[in-house]
Design an enzyme around this catalytic site. Structure first.
Site, PDB file in Angstrom:
ATOM      1  N   GLY A 228       1.075  -2.016   4.018  1.00 57.36           N
ATOM      2  CA  GLY A 228       1.721  -0.720   3.814  1.00 57.36           C
ATOM      3  C   GLY A 228       2.986  -0.590   4.638  1.00 57.36           C
TER       4      GLY A 228
ATOM      5  CG  ASP B 209      -6.299  -2.590   3.080  1.00 56.92           C
ATOM      6  OD1 ASP B 209      -5.151  -2.376   3.532  1.00 56.92           O
ATOM      7  OD2 ASP B 209      -6.962  -1.744   2.444  1.00 56.92           O
TER       8      ASP B 209
ATOM      9  CG  MET C  93     -11.691  -2.447   5.124  1.00 53.26           C
ATOM     10  SD  MET C  93     -10.245  -2.153   4.090  1.00 53.26           S
ATOM     11  CE  MET C  93      -9.238  -1.127   5.167  1.00 53.26           C
TER      12      MET C  93
ATOM     13  CG  HIS D 157      -4.087  -1.349  -1.630  1.00 54.70           C
ATOM     14  ND1 HIS D 157      -5.256  -2.013  -1.936  1.00 54.70           N
ATOM     15  CD2 HIS D 157      -4.390  -0.521  -0.598  1.00 54.70           C
ATOM     16  CE1 HIS D 157      -6.216  -1.613  -1.121  1.00 54.70           C
ATOM     17  NE2 HIS D 157      -5.718  -0.698  -0.298  1.00 54.70           N
TER      18      HIS D 157
ATOM     19  CG  HIS E 163      -9.131   0.836  -0.559  1.00 58.80           C
ATOM     20  ND1 HIS E 163      -8.602   0.445   0.650  1.00 58.80           N
ATOM     21  CD2 HIS E 163     -10.478   0.917  -0.364  1.00 58.80           C
ATOM     22  CE1 HIS E 163      -9.572   0.293   1.543  1.00 58.80           C
ATOM     23  NE2 HIS E 163     -10.716   0.590   0.955  1.00 58.80           N
TER      24      HIS E 163
ATOM     25  CG  MET F 200     -11.171   4.139   1.843  1.00 59.06           C
ATOM     26  SD  MET F 200      -9.647   3.967   2.778  1.00 59.06           S
ATOM     27  CE  MET F 200      -8.472   3.893   1.435  1.00 59.06           C
TER      28      MET F 200
ATOM     29  CG  PHE G 270      -5.574   7.273  10.042  1.00 57.06           C
ATOM     30  CD1 PHE G 270      -4.937   8.495   9.869  1.00 57.06           C
ATOM     31  CD2 PHE G 270      -6.924   7.262  10.378  1.00 57.06           C
ATOM     32  CE1 PHE G 270      -5.632   9.689  10.047  1.00 57.06           C
ATOM     33  CE2 PHE G 270      -7.625   8.444  10.555  1.00 57.06           C
ATOM     34  CZ  PHE G 270      -6.975   9.666  10.392  1.00 57.06           C
ATOM     35  N   GLY G 271      -2.831   4.398   7.815  1.00 51.62           N
ATOM     36  CA  GLY G 271      -1.922   3.262   7.809  1.00 51.62           C
ATOM     37  C   GLY G 271      -1.345   3.071   9.210  1.00 51.62           C
TER      38      GLY G 271
ATOM     39  N   GLY H 286      -2.859  -3.456   8.843  1.00 53.12           N
ATOM     40  CA  GLY H 286      -2.072  -4.065   9.915  1.00 53.12           C
ATOM     41  C   GLY H 286      -1.478  -5.416   9.564  1.00 53.12           C
TER      42      GLY H 286
ATOM     43  CB  SER I 283      -0.889   0.013   1.242  1.00 53.17           C
ATOM     44  OG  SER I 283      -1.407   1.312   1.424  1.00 53.17           O
TER      45      SER I 283
ATOM     46  CG  ASP J   8      -4.968   2.765   0.887  1.00 51.27           C
ATOM     47  OD1 ASP J   8      -5.966   2.039   0.782  1.00 51.27           O
ATOM     48  OD2 ASP J   8      -3.858   2.364   1.309  1.00 51.27           O
TER      49      ASP J   8
ATOM     50  CG  MET K 175      -7.959   7.777   2.347  1.00 53.78           C
ATOM     51  SD  MET K 175      -7.008   7.807   3.875  1.00 53.78           S
ATOM     52  CE  MET K 175      -6.344   6.139   3.862  1.00 53.78           C
TER      53      MET K 175
HETATM   54  C1  DX5 Z   1      -6.312   2.010   5.435  1.00 60.47           C
HETATM   55  C2  DX5 Z   1      -5.837   1.567   4.090  1.00 60.47           C
HETATM   56  C3  DX5 Z   1      -4.809   0.502   4.100  1.00 60.47           C
HETATM   57  C4  DX5 Z   1      -3.516   0.941   4.741  1.00 60.47           C
HETATM   58  C5  DX5 Z   1      -2.714  -0.263   5.130  1.00 60.47           C
HETATM   59  O1  DX5 Z   1      -7.319   2.945   5.247  1.00 60.47           O
HETATM   60  O2  DX5 Z   1      -6.936   1.070   3.340  1.00 60.47           O
HETATM   61  O3  DX5 Z   1      -4.564   0.052   2.780  1.00 60.47           O
HETATM   62  O4  DX5 Z   1      -2.748   1.747   3.896  1.00 60.47           O
HETATM   63  O5  DX5 Z   1      -1.582   0.175   5.799  1.00 60.47           O
HETATM   64  P1  DX5 Z   1      -0.896  -0.716   6.929  1.00 60.47           P
HETATM   65  O6  DX5 Z   1      -0.455  -1.966   6.294  1.00 60.47           O
HETATM   66  O7  DX5 Z   1       0.224   0.154   7.405  1.00 60.47           O
HETATM   67  O8  DX5 Z   1      -1.945  -0.962   7.997  1.00 60.47           O
HETATM   68 ZN    ZN Z   2      -6.488   0.162   1.434  1.00 60.97          ZN
END
Ligand code: DX5
Ligand code: ZN
Length: 215
Positions: free
Chosen positions: A197, A175, A137, A34, A67, A69, A143-144, A177, A9, A36, A38
């Site tokens: 990510g 997706d 999810m 991937h 993705h 959002m 947030f990552g 963590g 990601s 993201d 937002m």
């Molecule tokens: C969260 C995103 C994920 C995120 C994953 O909103 O959809 O794709 O970037 O990041 P990590 O792997 O750091 O949780």
């Molecule tokens: Zn994502």
């Protein structure tokens, strides 16, 4: 059983050196990227949008899995295709899921549907026939770098059982963590696509992490 696919990601990449980071994970064996997107409404954060997707398209031939959002993705399906997305993932929590899925298919893109931690996985079931992928999810989107929520594993098991029961072939992804310490549990639960990510981009050796995730 198909091989597990790993999608870094980009949210966790170094945006000042995006091309370098993409090259590192591409050389490291990433199967797709991937992205993201937002809007600050559907999720309480803003990331990046069309110009960044278009710039990424210029740097790699990897599948771009975007993705969305967004509270109102419908007007942006065509523009994200133009920007170079290969597949779009939208959320089952949207008010107009069916119209958005129809638009994605009409544009000839692969279409995925994501389900948030607080939504029962059965919310995806009415749409299974129309999907190229499903995404569970394992964190609240936005947030990552958040902690993996293990409840996602039961949702993956249930979803895979339902897909099999219907005789469908829809890869299920996870997706949020995801890291080497929980990847085996994700794979055992039935996840065929792992989005990660921070685990990948914060690593000294992304190739090693990608290989560990793949198992
Ligand atoms: C969260 C995103 C994920 C995120 C994953 O909103 O959809 O794709 O970037 O990041 P990590 O792997 O750091 O949780
Ligand atoms: Zn994502």
């Amino acid at each position: 059983m198909n091989a597990t696919r790993i999608g870094p990601s980009l949210l966790a990449a170094d945006f000042a050196h995006l091309a370098d980071d993409i090259e590192r994970v591409e050389r490291g064996g990433a199967d797709f990227l991937h992205l993201d997107v937002m809007d600050g409404h559907f999720v309480p954060n803003i990331s990046f949008g069309l110009p960044v997707v278009a710039a990424v398209r210029q740097t790699t031939r990897l599948e771009l899995n975007t993705h969305l959002m967004l509270q109102d993705p419908l007007p942006f399906i065509g523009p994200f295709k133009e920007a170079g997305s290969d597949s779009l993932v939208v959320h089952v929590e949207l008010e107009s899921v069916q119209a958005v899925l129809d638009a994605i298919r009409q544009h000839g893109l692969q279409c995925g549907l994501a389900v948030n931690p607080s939504t029962p996985v059965s919310a995806l079931y009415p749409y299974l026939d129309e999907l190229n992928s499903a995404l569970v999810m394992s964190v609240e989107p936005g947030f990552g770098g958040q902690a993996f929520q293990p409840a996602a594993l039961d949702k993956i098991r249930d979803l895979c059982a339902e897909i099999e029961r219907r005789g469908l072939d829809i890869p299920v992804g996870i997706d949020g963590g995801v890291q080497p310490g929980n990847a085996a549990a994700c794979r055992r639960a039935g996840a065929q696509c792992l989005v990660a990510g921070s685990a990948v981009f914060s690593a000294q050796d992304p190739a090693r992490v990608i290989a560990d995730l793949r198992g």
